[in-house]
Design an enzyme around this catalytic site. Structure first.
Site, PDB file in Angstrom:
ATOM      1  CD  GLU A  93     -67.536  19.446 -28.366  1.00 51.64           C
ATOM      2  OE1 GLU A  93     -68.237  18.468 -28.696  1.00 51.64           O
ATOM      3  OE2 GLU A  93     -67.544  19.930 -27.221  1.00 51.64           O
ATOM      4  CB  SER A 107     -60.119  83.984 -18.468  1.00 53.82           C
ATOM      5  OG  SER A 107     -60.464  84.784 -17.351  1.00 53.82           O
TER       6      SER A 107
END
Length: 654
Positions: free
Chosen positions: A60, A320
């Site tokens: 770019e 339990s």
């Protein structure tokens, strides 16, 4: 010029990123879209593969690090190409100018707009470093649909962070922002592949990559679908973001790798249990209370399993799983020791008649065996002596949720799960058994919560810890690696298992989030295997061996057998063991190596319990004689009456 620059300063706007939740190492757990529905995940230049940055600049803006926002050479080159060809061949926009366009969200590409971008680019370069400009570009470049920024794109298209990319992946990410919709690989894979090829060709022509590397990258398939953004610990992440909507990065104590393993495990397990069933798993460090994994449901997006419900924090009946704390409190109060005899027979406590899970009773058993077998009557008997309110208050002081019906007080039923609590609370309570009685609050974010009250005295916690360490493991699992306890709520609605090794406590739950019973669902058959599998996936830290508990016969007489409330102390008696005599040597050998049983006999009161070397024998209560199978060596025979009187003798067998 400087005065004009100051008077018309550029608007440097950084887009608001999506909120993210990360683990203890910074690994992404879950991300959320921003207010506009876009995936925009924050990233810095240092968090992106350097090769991608090099390719981006080479493709770019080759002179990005040399110019001051506008590249005169690029302008001359682009103009010359346009004159020669009669059309625009390449642009002259620098990365800085493209970044300005992203910050202003400019759509129209007029000459005036280009001039404005160039001027603004010069101003931006005076105020920001090159890395700061790149950071804005990397976070705001469009990649198709609602994806913005290279991190969101890498995760969506490749399922990976941008820190490590292949050449083909990097080239595609360079190509997409130029025409993000037209080149979307999930919709236009041919266009994406062609654009990637052009990037590779230009980079090869400029000598950035070799012809061989370019050819190999072109052979790599282009992704044809979007991958989901990571959604680990979705329940926890959702709650943390809801609690702080302005936060954009929330750090947790979780481990992403463990979280992924255990989420997969939960999904695998519920498929074996049945439809509409969910599961939850919590892992925390015993030393710090930091949560390492929090699986709130088996599948977050499964509506049949109510996957959106966080069962780690849902209030359910614990079955339990609280029995260890009843026994611990009884040991702490001096009512029992680990091998005190308890009676497991049909009993009534003020109209409350508990029975056992298997609808059978076992007579006299030690406290150790009663807890290992999770017998209900002995637990309720101890709780009756301690007081149900006392247990409830102790649990609350330790930081646990104790949810009772409105205006109701604690009753003996809480010992068997007759109230509501949470999985995270159970895990916290069990840290006390591994920490000399001190529970630790568990947390996944922020500062550690205040440490609650001590739950058990050190001696009591150690005794219960030793009992749970001797629990029988599920089928195909090794014994002695972890201490744990299971639980099943009334009506097969909830199956629990909580255990710990030397470093971590793990708590699991299985059931239906809507509370519907699940046939044959139990803590032993369903939750315990899940618990052991969870430990296998995180690695077990072996626990040190625990000292042996004092045998029943060697306990002080008041601790040899527990007398229920109201029975009083043992009375004097004329109980005596007639055979074998104290100190005797008994010959039981027979021809051929066989051994005949020992015929033991007592005088005086009838015997309620017979024990050989501290272990209860299967002899019907009330008898004065017993036929005992015994091996050669030294032994101790103990007998106990219903009134609590006891007698013992030591002898040898040849």
């Amino acid at each position: 010029m400087p005065a004009l620059d100051r008077a018309f300063a550029p608007q440097i706007t950084r887009a608001t990123p999506s909120a993210i939740v990360v683990d203890r190492h910074g690994t992404l757990l879950r991300a959320f879209t921003d207010d506009g529905g876009r995936w925009r995940l924050p990233v810095t230049v240092d968090e992106v593969d350097p090769r991608f940055v090099d390719l981006l600049v080479a493709y770019e803006d080759q002179r990005f690090y040399d110019h001051n926002g506008v590249d005169p050479r690029a302008i001359v080159r682009a103009a010359g190409q346009a004159v020669v060809s009669g059309a625009i061949v390449s642009g002259a926009s620098t990365l800085t100018m493209q970044t300005v366009r992203l910050m202003t969200d400019a759509r129209r590409r007029t000459p005036w707009r280009k001039l404005s971008e160039a001027v603004t680019a010069l101003q931006v370069e005076r105020r920001l470093s090159k890395d700061e400009i790149l950071t804005i570009y990397l976070n705001q470049a469009p990649y198709g649909g609602n994806i913005e920024g290279v991190r969101a794109a890498a995760l969506a298209y490749f399922g990976r962070e941008p820190a490590r990319l292949t050449l083909a992946q990097a080239a595609l990410l360079v190509a997409l922002p130029q025409s993000p919709e037209a080149r979307r690989p999930d919709r236009h894979p041919e266009a994406a592949q062609a654009a990637r090829g052009r990037v590779l060709d230009r980079l090869q022509a400029r000598g950035v990559i070799s012809a061989r590397d370019a050819a190999e990258a072109k052979r790599e398939p282009v992704p044809t679908r979007r991958r989901p953004v990571p959604r680990l610990a979705p329940h926890l992440a959702r709650d943390l973001v809801a609690a702080d909507p302005t936060a954009k990065r929330i750090e947790t104590t979780l481990d992403a790798e463990w979280q992924a393993r255990l989420e997969a495990l939960a999904g695998e397990r519920v498929d074996l249990v049945g439809p509409d069933v969910s599961a939850a798993i919590l892992v925390a460090e015993i030393a710090t209370g930091e949560i390492r994994a929090s699986v709130g449901s088996a599948r977050f997006l499964d509506p049949r399993r109510a996957g959106h419900v966080d069962m780690v924090h849902a209030v359910r009946s614990p079955g339990s799983t609280l029995k260890p704390f009843i026994y611990g409190m009884a040991i702490e109060a001096g009512l029992i020791a680990a091998n005190t005899l308890l009676k497991d027979t049909p009993s009534t406590f003020g109209g409350y008649e508990p029975d056992n899970f298997d609808d059978t009773f076992h007579g006299l058993v030690t406290a150790t065996e009663a807890l290992k077998r999770s017998l209900n009557v002995p637990a309720v008997m101890l709780l009756d002596a301690l007081g149900a309110v006392r247990l409830a208050v102790r649990l609350q002081e330790a930081g646990a949720t104790v949810a009772l019906p409105q205006s109701a007080s604690a009753t003996l039923a809480i010992g068997l799960g007759g109230f509501g609590t949470r999985l995270v609370d159970l895990a916290s309570l069990y840290t006390a058994l591994a920490r000399d009685g001190h529970p630790l609050p568990l947390y996944a974010h922020g500062a550690p919560p205040p440490v609650p009250h001590r739950l058990l005295e050190r001696r009591a916690a150690a005794a219960v810890d030793a009992i749970l360490a001797g629990m029988k493991p599920p089928q195909n699992a090794r014994a002695g690696l972890i201490a744990y306890k299971t639980g099943t709520s009334y009506g097969y609605r909830d199956a629990w298992a909580v255990g710990y090794d030397a470093r971590h406590v793990v708590a699991v739950w299985i059931g239906r989030p809507d509370g519907t019973p699940v046939a044959e669902l139990t803590g032993w058959t369903d939750a315990a295997p899940l618990l052991f599998d969870a430990f296998a996936r995180i690695g077990i830290a072996p626990r040190p061996p625990r000292p042996a508990q004092t045998p029943t016969a060697e306990l002080p007489p008041p601790l040899q057998r527990f007398l229920p409330r109201g029975r009083g102390a043992a009375q004097a008696s004329d109980l005596a063991i007639a055979f074998p005599p104290a100190g005797a040597t008994v010959a039981l050998g027979m021809p051929g190596g066989a051994r005949q049983p020992l015929m033991a006999r007592v005088l005086g009161e009838r015997v309620d319990a017979w024990l050989l070397d501290g272990r209860p024998l299967d002899v019907r209560p009330g008898r004065r004689t017993a036929e005992i199978e015994v091996q050669a060596g030294a032994h101790t025979l103990t007998v106990v009456t219903a009134g609590g009187a006891s007698e013992r003798v030591s002898f040898r067998v040849e």
